[in-house]
Motif scaffolding. Sequence first.
Motif, PDB file in Angstrom:
ATOM      1  N   ASP A 141       0.910  -1.108   0.196  1.00  0.00           N
ATOM      2  CA  ASP A 141      -0.470  -0.002   0.119  1.00  0.00           C
ATOM      3  C   ASP A 141       1.140   1.318  -0.103  1.00  0.00           C
ATOM      4  O   ASP A 141       1.087   1.268   0.991  1.00  0.00           O
ATOM      5  N   GLN A 142       1.136   1.092  -1.484  1.00  0.00           N
ATOM      6  CA  GLN A 142       2.413   2.260  -1.179  1.00  0.00           C
ATOM      7  C   GLN A 142       1.753   3.586  -0.448  1.00  0.00           C
ATOM      8  O   GLN A 142       2.603   5.377  -0.428  1.00  0.00           O
ATOM      9  N   ILE A 143       0.239   4.305  -0.745  1.00  0.00           N
ATOM     10  CA  ILE A 143      -0.500   5.479  -0.285  1.00  0.00           C
ATOM     11  C   ILE A 143      -0.355   5.660   1.217  1.00  0.00           C
ATOM     12  O   ILE A 143       0.070   6.546   1.685  1.00  0.00           O
ATOM     13  N   LEU A 144      -0.289   4.510   1.837  1.00  0.00           N
ATOM     14  CA  LEU A 144      -0.473   4.533   3.633  1.00  0.00           C
ATOM     15  C   LEU A 144       0.964   4.419   3.662  1.00  0.00           C
ATOM     16  O   LEU A 144       1.304   5.190   4.437  1.00  0.00           O
ATOM     17  N   ILE A 145       1.593   3.982   3.311  1.00  0.00           N
ATOM     18  CA  ILE A 145       3.412   3.888   3.237  1.00  0.00           C
ATOM     19  C   ILE A 145       4.439   4.745   3.084  1.00  0.00           C
ATOM     20  O   ILE A 145       4.742   5.700   3.865  1.00  0.00           O
ATOM     21  N   THR A 146       3.419   5.716   1.626  1.00  0.00           N
ATOM     22  CA  THR A 146       3.816   7.348   1.789  1.00  0.00           C
ATOM     23  C   THR A 146       3.940   8.168   2.983  1.00  0.00           C
ATOM     24  O   THR A 146       4.689   8.895   2.941  1.00  0.00           O
ATOM     25  N   ALA A 147       2.875   7.818   3.654  1.00  0.00           N
ATOM     26  CA  ALA A 147       2.265   9.099   4.813  1.00  0.00           C
ATOM     27  C   ALA A 147       3.245   8.760   5.552  1.00  0.00           C
ATOM     28  O   ALA A 147       3.546   9.384   6.544  1.00  0.00           O
ATOM     29  N   VAL A 148       3.423   7.006   5.828  1.00  0.00           N
ATOM     30  CA  VAL A 148       4.111   7.004   7.525  1.00  0.00           C
ATOM     31  C   VAL A 148       5.335   8.057   6.959  1.00  0.00           C
ATOM     32  O   VAL A 148       6.590   8.150   8.109  1.00  0.00           O
ATOM     33  N   LYS A 149       5.985   7.719   5.442  1.00  0.00           N
ATOM     34  CA  LYS A 149       7.277   8.173   5.469  1.00  0.00           C
ATOM     35  C   LYS A 149       7.644   9.201   5.521  1.00  0.00           C
ATOM     36  O   LYS A 149       8.802  10.047   5.840  1.00  0.00           O
ATOM     37  N   LYS A 150       6.125  10.024   5.415  1.00  0.00           N
ATOM     38  CA  LYS A 150       5.865  12.200   5.654  1.00  0.00           C
ATOM     39  C   LYS A 150       6.590  12.715   7.020  1.00  0.00           C
ATOM     40  O   LYS A 150       6.741  13.239   7.421  1.00  0.00           O
ATOM     41  N   ILE A 151       5.704  11.406   7.990  1.00  0.00           N
ATOM     42  CA  ILE A 151       5.411  11.610  10.320  1.00  0.00           C
ATOM     43  C   ILE A 151       7.311  11.241   9.550  1.00  0.00           C
ATOM     44  O   ILE A 151       7.547  12.088  10.569  1.00  0.00           O
ATOM     45  N   TYR A 152       7.969   9.820   9.625  1.00  0.00           N
ATOM     46  CA  TYR A 152       9.301  10.289   9.069  1.00  0.00           C
ATOM     47  C   TYR A 152      10.272  11.343   8.881  1.00  0.00           C
ATOM     48  O   TYR A 152      11.272  12.009  10.236  1.00  0.00           O
ATOM     49  N   GLU A 153      10.252  11.606   8.204  1.00  0.00           N
ATOM     50  CA  GLU A 153      10.465  13.921   8.026  1.00  0.00           C
ATOM     51  C   GLU A 153      10.255  14.484   8.551  1.00  0.00           C
ATOM     52  O   GLU A 153      10.931  15.383   8.746  1.00  0.00           O
ATOM     53  N   LEU A 154       8.890  14.418   9.099  1.00  0.00           N
ATOM     54  CA  LEU A 154       8.702  15.678  10.163  1.00  0.00           C
ATOM     55  C   LEU A 154       9.377  15.807  11.336  1.00  0.00           C
ATOM     56  O   LEU A 154      10.160  16.202  11.801  1.00  0.00           O
ATOM     57  N   LYS A 155       9.595  14.255  11.874  1.00  0.00           N
ATOM     58  CA  LYS A 155      10.557  13.925  12.841  1.00  0.00           C
ATOM     59  C   LYS A 155      12.255  14.414  13.016  1.00  0.00           C
ATOM     60  O   LYS A 155      12.841  13.672  13.327  1.00  0.00           O
ATOM     61  N   GLY A 156      12.288  14.006  11.422  1.00  0.00           N
ATOM     62  CA  GLY A 156      14.094  13.889  10.884  1.00  0.00           C
ATOM     63  C   GLY A 156      14.486  13.256  10.877  1.00  0.00           C
ATOM     64  O   GLY A 156      15.741  13.195  10.980  1.00  0.00           O
ATOM     65  N   LEU A 157      13.778  12.420  10.983  1.00  0.00           N
ATOM     66  CA  LEU A 157      13.600  10.274  10.808  1.00  0.00           C
ATOM     67  C   LEU A 157      14.302  10.181   9.101  1.00  0.00           C
ATOM     68  O   LEU A 157      14.016  10.598   8.235  1.00  0.00           O
ATOM     69  N   THR A 158      15.217   8.814   9.546  1.00  0.00           N
ATOM     70  CA  THR A 158      15.498   8.253   7.693  1.00  0.00           C
ATOM     71  C   THR A 158      14.456   6.586   7.640  1.00  0.00           C
ATOM     72  O   THR A 158      14.701   6.190   8.245  1.00  0.00           O
ATOM     73  N   PHE A 159      13.515   7.087   6.769  1.00  0.00           N
ATOM     74  CA  PHE A 159      12.756   6.075   6.473  1.00  0.00           C
ATOM     75  C   PHE A 159      12.792   4.925   6.688  1.00  0.00           C
ATOM     76  O   PHE A 159      14.184   4.238   6.038  1.00  0.00           O
ATOM     77  N   PRO A 160      13.130   3.257   7.095  1.00  0.00           N
ATOM     78  CA  PRO A 160      13.745   2.554   6.762  1.00  0.00           C
ATOM     79  C   PRO A 160      13.116   1.414   5.980  1.00  0.00           C
ATOM     80  O   PRO A 160      12.649   0.423   5.655  1.00  0.00           O
ATOM     81  N   GLU A 161      14.183   1.486   4.808  1.00  0.00           N
ATOM     82  CA  GLU A 161      13.807   0.574   3.432  1.00  0.00           C
ATOM     83  C   GLU A 161      13.588   0.078   3.413  1.00  0.00           C
ATOM     84  O   GLU A 161      14.512  -0.930   4.309  1.00  0.00           O
ATOM     85  N   GLU A 162      13.137  -1.197   2.712  1.00  0.00           N
ATOM     86  CA  GLU A 162      13.237  -3.020   3.453  1.00  0.00           C
ATOM     87  C   GLU A 162      14.217  -3.161   2.306  1.00  0.00           C
ATOM     88  O   GLU A 162      14.980  -2.290   1.260  1.00  0.00           O
TER      89      GLU A 162
END
Length: 347
Positions: free
Chosen positions: A326-347
Amino acid sequence: MKRLRLLLIALNLVWIAGGCIPDEPVNSNYTDNFEALWKIIDERYCFLEEKGINWDQVHTHYSARLQKGQWNDITFFRLMEEMLNELKDGHVNLYSNFDISVYPITPDPTTGLNIYARQRHLSGQLMLSGGMRYGLYSTENKEVTFGYMAYGSFSNSVGNILFISKLFENADAIILDIRGNGGGSVENADKLASFFLKEKTLVGYTVYKTGPGRRDFSAPKANYISPHSSVNITEKPVFVLQDRSTYSAANDFLYKVSYADNITRIGEMSGGGAGMPASAELPNGWKIRYSAVKSYDRDMNLLEGGIVPHIEVHNESYYENPAASDQILITAVKKIYELKGLTFPEE
């Protein structure tokens, strides 16, 4: 499974070959009913000009077909369904005592909402209040927490948002998923939007059909939404997920909530359906529903065609890849990571 499918096909063949169609339908004067239906749309439908539809030409085409054919209630219904689908409007339906015409607003809904992909990402059972399913989630490494709400229909109440907002109080952000929401009550759309607005806000205009002429419309009426009296979700980031099946009152909610400062919309362009429907009756008792009221945003942009997301994302079709994420949902979670200044853990 193969036997069952063969049996169903055989039953269908028996019905088609031997099904009994009444010899004396409710009203066998199909010309009168065709003319009545065409005239209702001609005088009351609100988007003929915007959609560039030559309704007189449509009359010529379908009248000629009607005169040439041999008809019963079912075949006449199909012809009228085909004519109405020239409008390309999910709010236009013909209701008989044996069927309802439908215009499909999206060819493949799984490029927006794939419930199997979503379930793979969101473990556990969601709670339910009114029509709102919700839960508090964290990523596996506990770096990010977010509140998740899924609202499947504006026909159901928005639920106990006060309780839900308190549950999400310490979350980094909220994801509001209205993919697949085909609409319902505009009042519920306004209520849900009110939780995210800081002040009384001009959200758009409505224009009503006032007469039989194709340009007989009222002056634009301004629509305002005031903040909710007891629930304010105005500071925490909120990511709204949308797709082509986000339609009617859900489409209405999208443009109204866009005026909140903390909203980011992610997904596909919504399905539209910004014309509030009305209904009328044909001589044979069938009923026609049609769009009669036009909605505009506060800059007078017509919203019938849909709302473009802030961030456009499409999922792979379930039919092409059943294991798609679900790339739409994953994109939202990635944006939350960005807001916290964190790197999203790619598979």
